[in-house]
Motif scaffolding. Structure first.
Motif, PDB file in Angstrom:
ATOM      1  N   UNK A 222      64.306  13.469  72.166  1.00 57.75           N
ATOM      2  CA  UNK A 222      64.791  13.954  70.874  1.00 57.75           C
ATOM      3  C   UNK A 222      64.562  12.871  69.827  1.00 57.75           C
ATOM      4  N   UNK A 223      63.886  13.240  68.766  1.00 54.07           N
ATOM      5  CA  UNK A 223      63.642  12.304  67.670  1.00 54.07           C
ATOM      6  C   UNK A 223      64.232  12.897  66.398  1.00 54.07           C
ATOM      7  N   UNK A 224      65.082  12.120  65.750  1.00 52.76           N
ATOM      8  CA  UNK A 224      65.700  12.594  64.521  1.00 52.76           C
ATOM      9  C   UNK A 224      65.669  11.509  63.466  1.00 52.76           C
ATOM     10  N   UNK A 225      65.788  11.915  62.209  1.00 53.57           N
ATOM     11  CA  UNK A 225      65.733  11.013  61.068  1.00 53.57           C
ATOM     12  C   UNK A 225      67.138  10.781  60.539  1.00 53.57           C
ATOM     13  N   UNK A 226      67.445   9.512  60.220  1.00 55.50           N
ATOM     14  CA  UNK A 226      68.740   9.138  59.656  1.00 55.50           C
ATOM     15  C   UNK A 226      68.531   8.285  58.419  1.00 55.50           C
ATOM     16  N   UNK A 227      69.579   8.176  57.601  1.00 56.00           N
ATOM     17  CA  UNK A 227      69.539   7.326  56.417  1.00 56.00           C
ATOM     18  C   UNK A 227      70.781   6.460  56.365  1.00 56.00           C
ATOM     19  N   UNK A 228      70.650   5.306  55.719  1.00 57.23           N
ATOM     20  CA  UNK A 228      71.791   4.410  55.527  1.00 57.23           C
ATOM     21  C   UNK A 228      71.633   3.694  54.198  1.00 57.23           C
ATOM     22  N   UNK A 229      72.712   3.575  53.461  1.00 59.14           N
ATOM     23  CA  UNK A 229      72.674   2.871  52.179  1.00 59.14           C
ATOM     24  C   UNK A 229      72.433   1.387  52.414  1.00 59.14           C
ATOM     25  N   UNK A 230      71.664   0.762  51.546  1.00 60.76           N
ATOM     26  CA  UNK A 230      71.408  -0.670  51.662  1.00 60.76           C
ATOM     27  C   UNK A 230      72.668  -1.486  51.416  1.00 60.76           C
ATOM     28  N   UNK A 231      73.626  -0.898  50.726  1.00 55.18           N
ATOM     29  CA  UNK A 231      74.865  -1.618  50.438  1.00 55.18           C
ATOM     30  C   UNK A 231      75.807  -1.648  51.634  1.00 55.18           C
ATOM     31  N   UNK A 232      75.504  -0.894  52.695  1.00 56.45           N
ATOM     32  CA  UNK A 232      76.345  -0.902  53.882  1.00 56.45           C
ATOM     33  C   UNK A 232      76.795   0.497  54.261  1.00 56.45           C
TER      34      UNK A 232
END
Length: 371
Positions: A222-232
């Motif tokens: 399973x391959x999925x895409x995630x995001x995270x803010x650079x500020x934490x």
């Protein structure tokens, strides 16, 4: 260090030494000003189509642009290890000439700011694969090994002086690291237990977007895409159109463009792309894109597409989109038979190399557009 199927295989054939090509005629950019006779074209300065500039034209076996910064220009030779040269744009003085150690090959990108440059070399063949990373002081030309968690995957995503990469921690987990080139301050965004791993980091002005692969080489992959803010903060998954086949993407100001293609798909060089203007908004289809070409630059998310003419020749385009636009803009339309490398971004400017292999002699040309 894993060997993964890398998309954009058509371009890999052209660019084995960071090369691509160009003929006597220049590529055809999209018009720099909208035609007033066509309704719906952008007219304000914020969405006016950019003008393209020719940056570097060389033979296929010459020097090829890696990136260009306010003060420095980075080129790479077509020699087998990929010798990297960093020169002052004003004086033309070479400040760094980096030759990889025997058995190693230089890897793009080069992360650079006004003072520092990070260069990565990989050795993927043989019983002892390794990744080496050096940080050069551009005022002295001296290199040191940066005090950051070790790099375990060859992919590095960068946006000006911020970069993201995969590292393996003491528990043998694959972890996404975000680091600052100038200070070398870093933080761990998330970790995945082995044999899973994180990959495909793409950094924008405010977000890192990456993929997480679990149960690789199995039917449960399973391959999925995630995001995270650079500020934490913790990463958030990007809801998929089809579960477990997301590939990569880019996020900016809360909007994400991503692509999906299955691991068993016979054509992984192209993938289906989608956009969400926010995490809870519906997904809209963007059609087919060239896999692994989505990136963020300035206030835009960009990607490449490929179509085939009636004569069977490939043609490549560059599209861009940002929140609020009803549909993407085509900012570059290549000539038939001319391939493009994946784009890079530096100082709100995109760079891409056009490959003209059907001419004699063959050439490469890097073009740029300020967004």
């Amino acid at each position: 260090m894993r060997r993964r199927t890398v998309a954009v295989g058509t371009l890999v054939l052209l660019l084995a030494g960071c090369s691509s090509t160009k003929p006597d005629s220049t590529p055809t950019p999209a018009p720099s000003t909208p035609a007033p006779s066509k309704p719906g074209r952008p007219t304000d300065s914020g969405t006016a189509l950019p003008a393209w500039a020719n940056v570097l034209r060389q033979p296929v076996d010459g020097q090829h642009l890696v990136t260009q910064q306010r003060t420095y220009v980075v080129t790479r030779g077509s020699d087998e290890p990929g010798t990297t040269t960093i020169a002052d744009r004003g004086t033309k003085k070479v400040v760094v000439r980096h030759v990889p150690a025997a058995g190693f090959v230089a890897q793009s990108p080069v992360v650079i700011d006004d003072h520092w440059a990070l260069i990565e070399d990989i050795r993927s063949d043989g019983p002892d694969p390794q990744i080496k990373v050096l940080r050069y002081d551009l005022t002295t030309g001296k290199a040191t090994t940066p005090a950051i968690p070790p790099v375990s995957e060859p992919e590095i995503g960068a946006y000006d002086g911020t970069f993201a990469y995969s590292s393996t921690d003491a528990k043998n987990r694959s972890c996404l690291i975000v680091a600052d080139l100038a200070t070398l301050k870093s933080r761990t965004v998330t970790c995945v237990a082995a044999p899973g791993y994180v990959a495909d980091p793409v950094v924008s002005a405010d977000t890192v977007t990456f993929s997480e692969i679990v149960a690789p080489e199995t039917a449960r992959r399973c391959k999925r895409v995630l995001t995270a803010a650079l500020t934490g903060g913790l990463p958030e998954p990007v809801p998929a159109a089809t579960n477990c086949i997301q590939w990569s993407g880019a996020t900016l100001h809360g909007a994400t463009v991503w692509s999906e293609v299955g691991a068993a798909d016979p054509d992984q060089y192209q993938s289906k792309a989608y956009v969400r203007e926010s995490g809870d908004s519906p997904a809209r289809s963007l059609g087919t894109v060239v896999t692994d070409t989505i990136l963020a630059c300035s206030n835009w998310i960009l990607w490449e597409t490929r179509t085939v003419t009636s004569a069977g020749e490939d043609t490549y385009q560059i599209n861009r989109w940002r929140p609020g636009l009803p549909k993407p803009q085509t900012v570059y339309a290549g000539k038939p038979g001319v391939a493009l490398t994946p784009m890079t971004c530096q100082d709100s400017t995109i760079y891409v190399e056009a490959a003209y292999l059907a001419t004699s002699p063959t050439y490469t040309e890097t073009i740029s557009a300020a967004l």
